[in-house]
Design an enzyme around this catalytic site. Structure first.
Site, mmCIF file in Angstrom:
data_model
loop_
_atom_site.group_PDB
_atom_site.id
_atom_site.type_symbol
_atom_site.label_atom_id
_atom_site.label_comp_id
_atom_site.label_asym_id
_atom_site.label_seq_id
_atom_site.Cartn_x
_atom_site.Cartn_y
_atom_site.Cartn_z
ATOM 1 N N LYS A 163 19.040 83.000 6.151
ATOM 2 C CA LYS A 163 19.454 83.153 4.772
ATOM 3 C C LYS A 163 18.086 82.688 3.671
ATOM 4 O O LYS A 163 18.089 83.249 2.861
ATOM 5 C CB LYS A 163 20.561 82.103 4.314
ATOM 6 N N LYS B 155 28.582 95.578 11.620
ATOM 7 C CA LYS B 155 29.882 94.941 10.952
ATOM 8 C C LYS B 155 30.470 95.577 9.693
ATOM 9 O O LYS B 155 29.573 95.790 8.828
ATOM 10 C CB LYS B 155 29.679 93.753 10.729
ATOM 11 N N LYS C 145 30.975 93.363 3.155
ATOM 12 C CA LYS C 145 30.943 93.317 1.498
ATOM 13 C C LYS C 145 29.693 93.436 1.021
ATOM 14 O O LYS C 145 29.566 94.003 0.027
ATOM 15 C CB LYS C 145 31.413 91.749 1.039
#
Ligand code: TRP
Length: 336
Positions: free
Chosen positions: A114, A197, A200
């Site tokens: 991240k 996957k 969003k």
């Protein structure tokens, strides 16, 4: 120590969930409700470890909470609340920041992912993200944590923290946490690429079904879903190397409470055109009652907020005494 089981899981306030969130996680939580004492928390404190637009954060927090309820989590049977409403989480997280070692946090792969290249510019919150996550769970003495495989390392860290706390203070206070890793079988993949996957964050809205998609949008996305030119196989072994076919078969099995074997026994040999019609209808039918409940809740934000306040009160009633005891063990003076 503890003999009873208590489930805790946290979910990011990412707005209305996708079909992937629902089939991969939320639906399993619904199935476990009533069997074990369960606590579900929308983690707004974790969300702001990376920048969030304030209005959007508020909206997405409500949407996620409403979606959990609409999917069947019943606030009368399980606790649903927002993380920032229960101060026990941050109180215990501070103690855990002082138990966890910098070397442990340096090994966290999610931080590295991240933070990206410019680690110096990441927030300090992102760095201590896993200590807050440990506090979320251990503030309730929860010992079962359903999460995706990407969270496994964080749970190991939580166990290291619990163990070091117990060891340093000479107590047997925090339990060992057991991960309940969501199976890959239940994983829903992107409609545009069966190896990724459903997410969003995918820039293409056509890659996912959102729980608020209407009938036409669902039918359109399924019709446009990527496939290969072969008809459906007769057996599961024939799905090998055909990720898109496997994904669509998996979705139909999931929403009809069936198994891929049975879906293929019925539809094997068919082309995707016909199969997609069946899938779209089944999906629309399965989601209809959820969508109706979701719409009703989203039309009444005051009711969502009321249910969340109630959830937070009940959560605090469990966590406050546990965290007060941790504070006493550490040597903090009692506060009235
Ligand atoms: N980190 C988890 C995720 O991104 C969310 C989370 C926060 C969580 N606190 C938790 C999950 C406690 C399980 C238990 O998915």
């Amino acid at each position: 120590m503890l003999t009873h089981k208590r489930i805790f899981s946290g979910i990011q306030p990412s707005g209305v969930p996708t079909l992937g969130n629902y089939l991969g996680a939320i639906r399993n939580w619904v199935a476990m409700q009533g069997k074990t004492d369960s606590i579900y928390c929308v983690v707004d404190l974790h969300a702001i470890t990376v920048w969030q637009d304030p209005k959007q954060l508020a909206r997405q927090t409500r949407e996620m909470a409403a979606a959990l309820m609409a999917c069947g989590l019943d606030p009368a049977k399980v606790l649903i609340f927002v993380q920032s409403h229960v101060h026990a989480h941050t109180r215990l997280a501070w103690i855990f920041n002082c138990v966890a070692r910098i070397g442990w946090l340096n090994r966290m792969t999610q931080f590295k992912d991240k933070a990206g290249k410019d680690r110096e510019a990441a927030s300090a919150g992102l760095y201590v993200y896993p200590t807050l996550m440990a506090a979320d769970i251990l503030a309730y003495h929860a010992n079962l944590v359903p999460v995706g495989d990407d969270q496994r390392q964080h749970l190991e860290l939580a166990n290291d923290i619990a163990e070091k706390f117990n060891h340093d203070y000479g107590v047997a206070f925090f339990p060992t946490i057991e991960p309940l890793i969501q199976g890959v079988a239940a994983r829903v993949m992107s409609l545009r690429d069966g190896t990724k996957k459903m997410s969003k964050s995918d820039p293409s809205d056509q890659s996912r079904i959102n729980l608020t998609d209407d009938r036409d949008a669902i039918a359109f996305k399924i019709r446009r879903a990527k496939t290969d030119p072969e008809p459906l196989p007769e057996h599961v072994s024939g799905l090998e190397g055909r990720p898109e076919a496997r994904n669509l078969v998996g979705i139909l099995a999931a929403v009809t409470d069936s198994l891929p074997e049975n879906v293929l026994r019925e539809h094997g040999g068919k082309g995707f055109g016909a199969f997609k019609e069946v899938l779209a209808e089944a999906l629309i039918a399965h989601l209809a009652p959820i969508q109706e409940r979701l719409k009703r809740l989203l039309d009444d934000p005051a009711e969502i907020d009321r249910l969340l306040r109630q959830g937070a009160e009940k959560a605090a009633a469990i966590a406050d005494p546990i965290v007060a005891e941790a504070e006493r063990i550490v040597g903090f003076l009692p506060r009235g």
